[in-house]
Design a protein around this motif. Structure first.
Motif, PDB file in Angstrom:
ATOM      1  N   GLU A  90     -10.585 -48.490  18.462  1.00 25.05           N
ATOM      2  CA  GLU A  90      -9.588 -47.471  18.172  1.00 25.05           C
ATOM      3  C   GLU A  90      -9.249 -46.724  19.460  1.00 25.05           C
ATOM      4  O   GLU A  90     -10.085 -46.593  20.354  1.00 25.05           O
ATOM      5  CB  GLU A  90     -10.109 -46.481  17.129  1.00 25.05           C
ATOM      6  CG  GLU A  90     -10.355 -47.078  15.761  1.00 25.05           C
ATOM      7  CD  GLU A  90      -9.074 -47.320  14.978  1.00 25.05           C
ATOM      8  OE1 GLU A  90      -8.015 -46.763  15.367  1.00 25.05           O
ATOM      9  OE2 GLU A  90      -9.125 -48.056  13.987  1.00 25.05           O
ATOM     10  N   GLN A  91      -8.028 -46.206  19.547  1.00 21.64           N
ATOM     11  CA  GLN A  91      -7.610 -45.421  20.704  1.00 21.64           C
ATOM     12  C   GLN A  91      -7.879 -43.934  20.524  1.00 21.64           C
ATOM     13  O   GLN A  91      -8.367 -43.257  21.424  1.00 21.64           O
ATOM     14  CB  GLN A  91      -6.100 -45.596  20.936  1.00 21.64           C
ATOM     15  CG  GLN A  91      -5.696 -46.864  21.612  1.00 21.64           C
ATOM     16  CD  GLN A  91      -4.186 -46.928  21.745  1.00 21.64           C
ATOM     17  OE1 GLN A  91      -3.480 -47.116  20.769  1.00 21.64           O
ATOM     18  NE2 GLN A  91      -3.697 -46.752  22.954  1.00 21.64           N
TER      19      GLN A  91
ATOM     20  N   TYR B 188      -0.377 -42.902  12.052  1.00 20.16           N
ATOM     21  CA  TYR B 188      -1.384 -43.727  12.728  1.00 20.16           C
ATOM     22  C   TYR B 188      -0.831 -44.233  14.051  1.00 20.16           C
ATOM     23  O   TYR B 188       0.337 -44.618  14.137  1.00 20.16           O
ATOM     24  CB  TYR B 188      -1.754 -44.908  11.832  1.00 20.16           C
ATOM     25  CG  TYR B 188      -2.851 -45.793  12.362  1.00 20.16           C
ATOM     26  CD1 TYR B 188      -4.169 -45.350  12.410  1.00 20.16           C
ATOM     27  CD2 TYR B 188      -2.580 -47.090  12.805  1.00 20.16           C
ATOM     28  CE1 TYR B 188      -5.189 -46.167  12.874  1.00 20.16           C
ATOM     29  CE2 TYR B 188      -3.591 -47.910  13.267  1.00 20.16           C
ATOM     30  CZ  TYR B 188      -4.899 -47.451  13.305  1.00 20.16           C
ATOM     31  OH  TYR B 188      -5.899 -48.255  13.774  1.00 20.16           O
ATOM     32  N   LYS B 189      -1.663 -44.243  15.081  1.00 17.45           N
ATOM     33  CA  LYS B 189      -1.282 -44.758  16.393  1.00 17.45           C
ATOM     34  C   LYS B 189      -2.316 -45.778  16.855  1.00 17.45           C
ATOM     35  O   LYS B 189      -3.517 -45.554  16.713  1.00 17.45           O
ATOM     36  CB  LYS B 189      -1.203 -43.618  17.428  1.00 17.45           C
ATOM     37  CG  LYS B 189      -0.230 -42.497  17.082  1.00 17.45           C
ATOM     38  CD  LYS B 189       1.207 -42.934  17.254  1.00 17.45           C
ATOM     39  CE  LYS B 189       2.154 -41.761  17.043  1.00 17.45           C
ATOM     40  NZ  LYS B 189       3.575 -42.151  17.156  1.00 17.45           N
ATOM     41  N   HIS B 190      -1.832 -46.868  17.414  1.00 15.04           N
ATOM     42  CA  HIS B 190      -2.736 -47.895  17.927  1.00 15.04           C
ATOM     43  C   HIS B 190      -1.964 -48.798  18.871  1.00 15.04           C
ATOM     44  O   HIS B 190      -0.747 -48.947  18.735  1.00 15.04           O
ATOM     45  CB  HIS B 190      -3.340 -48.713  16.785  1.00 15.04           C
ATOM     46  CG  HIS B 190      -4.648 -49.359  17.120  1.00 15.04           C
ATOM     47  ND1 HIS B 190      -4.745 -50.504  17.875  1.00 15.04           N
ATOM     48  CD2 HIS B 190      -5.918 -49.011  16.798  1.00 15.04           C
ATOM     49  CE1 HIS B 190      -6.023 -50.837  18.005  1.00 15.04           C
ATOM     50  NE2 HIS B 190      -6.757 -49.934  17.366  1.00 15.04           N
TER      51      HIS B 190
ATOM     52  N   CYS C  20      -2.580 -52.028  19.175  1.00 17.85           N
ATOM     53  CA  CYS C  20      -2.648 -53.415  18.694  1.00 17.85           C
ATOM     54  C   CYS C  20      -1.728 -53.630  17.499  1.00 17.85           C
ATOM     55  O   CYS C  20      -1.781 -52.880  16.519  1.00 17.85           O
ATOM     56  CB  CYS C  20      -4.086 -53.757  18.318  1.00 17.85           C
ATOM     57  SG  CYS C  20      -4.303 -55.393  17.598  1.00 17.85           S
TER      58      CYS C  20
ATOM     59  N   GLU D 285      -3.511 -54.037  14.058  1.00 17.30           N
ATOM     60  CA  GLU D 285      -3.952 -52.791  13.435  1.00 17.30           C
ATOM     61  C   GLU D 285      -2.771 -52.013  12.865  1.00 17.30           C
ATOM     62  O   GLU D 285      -2.873 -51.409  11.792  1.00 17.30           O
ATOM     63  CB  GLU D 285      -4.718 -51.939  14.444  1.00 17.30           C
ATOM     64  CG  GLU D 285      -6.050 -52.522  14.868  1.00 17.30           C
ATOM     65  CD  GLU D 285      -7.009 -52.688  13.703  1.00 17.30           C
ATOM     66  OE1 GLU D 285      -7.036 -51.815  12.819  1.00 17.30           O
ATOM     67  OE2 GLU D 285      -7.739 -53.690  13.663  1.00 17.30           O
TER      68      GLU D 285
ATOM     69  N   ASP E 220      -2.263 -51.119   8.945  1.00 19.85           N
ATOM     70  CA  ASP E 220      -2.027 -49.752   8.482  1.00 19.85           C
ATOM     71  C   ASP E 220      -0.742 -49.657   7.669  1.00 19.85           C
ATOM     72  O   ASP E 220      -0.680 -48.910   6.685  1.00 19.85           O
ATOM     73  CB  ASP E 220      -1.962 -48.795   9.676  1.00 19.85           C
ATOM     74  CG  ASP E 220      -1.993 -47.346   9.238  1.00 19.85           C
ATOM     75  OD1 ASP E 220      -3.077 -46.868   8.850  1.00 19.85           O
ATOM     76  OD2 ASP E 220      -0.925 -46.705   9.257  1.00 19.85           O
TER      77      ASP E 220
END
Length: 282
Positions: A104-105, A143-145, A147, A150, A154
């Motif tokens: 996770e970031q 949500y932030k990512h 990838c 991911e 989400d």
């Protein structure tokens, strides 16, 4: 479909060590993380509480508090967990604090807390409150990512949560339409729960003949963009379809050798879809 996250050590240790006089907090948090990992949830829950009492201003305090909420859910104490997650949403925690590790970031305290709250309210069949928190994590604290996998997982999770809530509110049409964009597995994230819910919801709203009719209309109006991509419109929802989604099922192209729409291939992939094949085999 629980997106469970518990904040273990996952922290930039060098930065933390540089900014703090001692390592007592770090060692204790690491010990409690290990206890959580081992499944001794009550001991871990009590330990994080003691940690917060001793180090209320620690940089690790938001993680410890979130972990308490998570652990309360695992212990079946949803009402107490709700109070913690509601408190986190009111706190001025840094939503984009570095999570640590490679999975996770960001910590995303409010996004994750809103997800827990939505899940709890769905379990309680309080769908009005569930919808409130779904909209919160979808629109206010997204949500932030980095990838794509991911992010897709989400997106599916979010639409499944909407669908369950709309179903609970008696809005079957809206529930189904939230699920339809994920009808075909795209190789990035599992759509198994989407398939399960659609197989339950469609017969609750439509007869077999109605489903067959709108499927036939969708097949007839399938829009081909190129030989490997097209769109399938169902109940007003535009669904992207790529040939790679059917890898292993033989070579499929949406354009025939003559340069026209390959109606046979399109008919086959729609009618053989696990959700729809039963409607045409009866």
């Amino acid at each position: 479909m629980r997106k469970i996250v518990v904040f273990f050590l996952g922290f930039n240790l060098m930065i933390f060590a540089q900014n703090n006089k001692g390592d007592a907090e770090l060692e204790w948090f690491e010990e409690l993380s290990e206890i959580t990992y081992e499944g001794d949830y009550m001991t871990a829950y009590l330990g994080f509480g003691q940690f917060l009492e001793k180090f209320p201003d620690s940089e690790l305090a938001p993680r410890a508090l979130f972990n308490q909420g998570y652990l309360l859910r695992e212990l079946g104490r949803g009402q107490e967990a709700k109070r913690i997650f509601e408190r986190i949403i009111e706190e001025e925690y840094n939503e984009y604090e570095n999570y640590g590790g490679i999975m996770e970031q960001y910590t995303l305290y409010k996004n994750r807390s809103a997800k827990h709250l939505a899940e709890i309210f769905i379990e309680e069949e309080n769908f009005v409150e569930a919808l409130k928190y779904i909209k919160m994590f979808d629109n206010i604290y997204p949500y932030k990512h980095f990838c794509g996998n991911e992010l897709e997982a989400d997106a599916i999770y979010t639409d499944v949560m909407y669908a369950k809530t709309y179903h609970g509110l008696g809005k079957l049409d809206k529930a189904i339409k939230k699920l339809l964009p994920h009808l075909f597995y795209n190789g990035l994230a599992s759509n198994n729960e989407v398939m399960e819910l659609l197989s339950q919801y469609l017969p609750q709203l439509y007869s077999n003949d109605e489903v067959k009719q709108f499927l036939q209309e969708g097949i007839q109006n399938f829009k081909v963009k190129d030989k490997n991509y097209g769109t399938f419109q169902l109940l007003g929802v535009k669904i992207p379809v790529y040939t790679y989604q059917f890898y292993g099922e033989g070579e499929i192209e949406f354009v025939s050798d003559e340069g026209t729409k390959n109606a046979q291939a399109i008919d086959e992939i729609i009618k053989s879809h696990p959700i729809f094949e039963g409607y045409f085999n009866n």
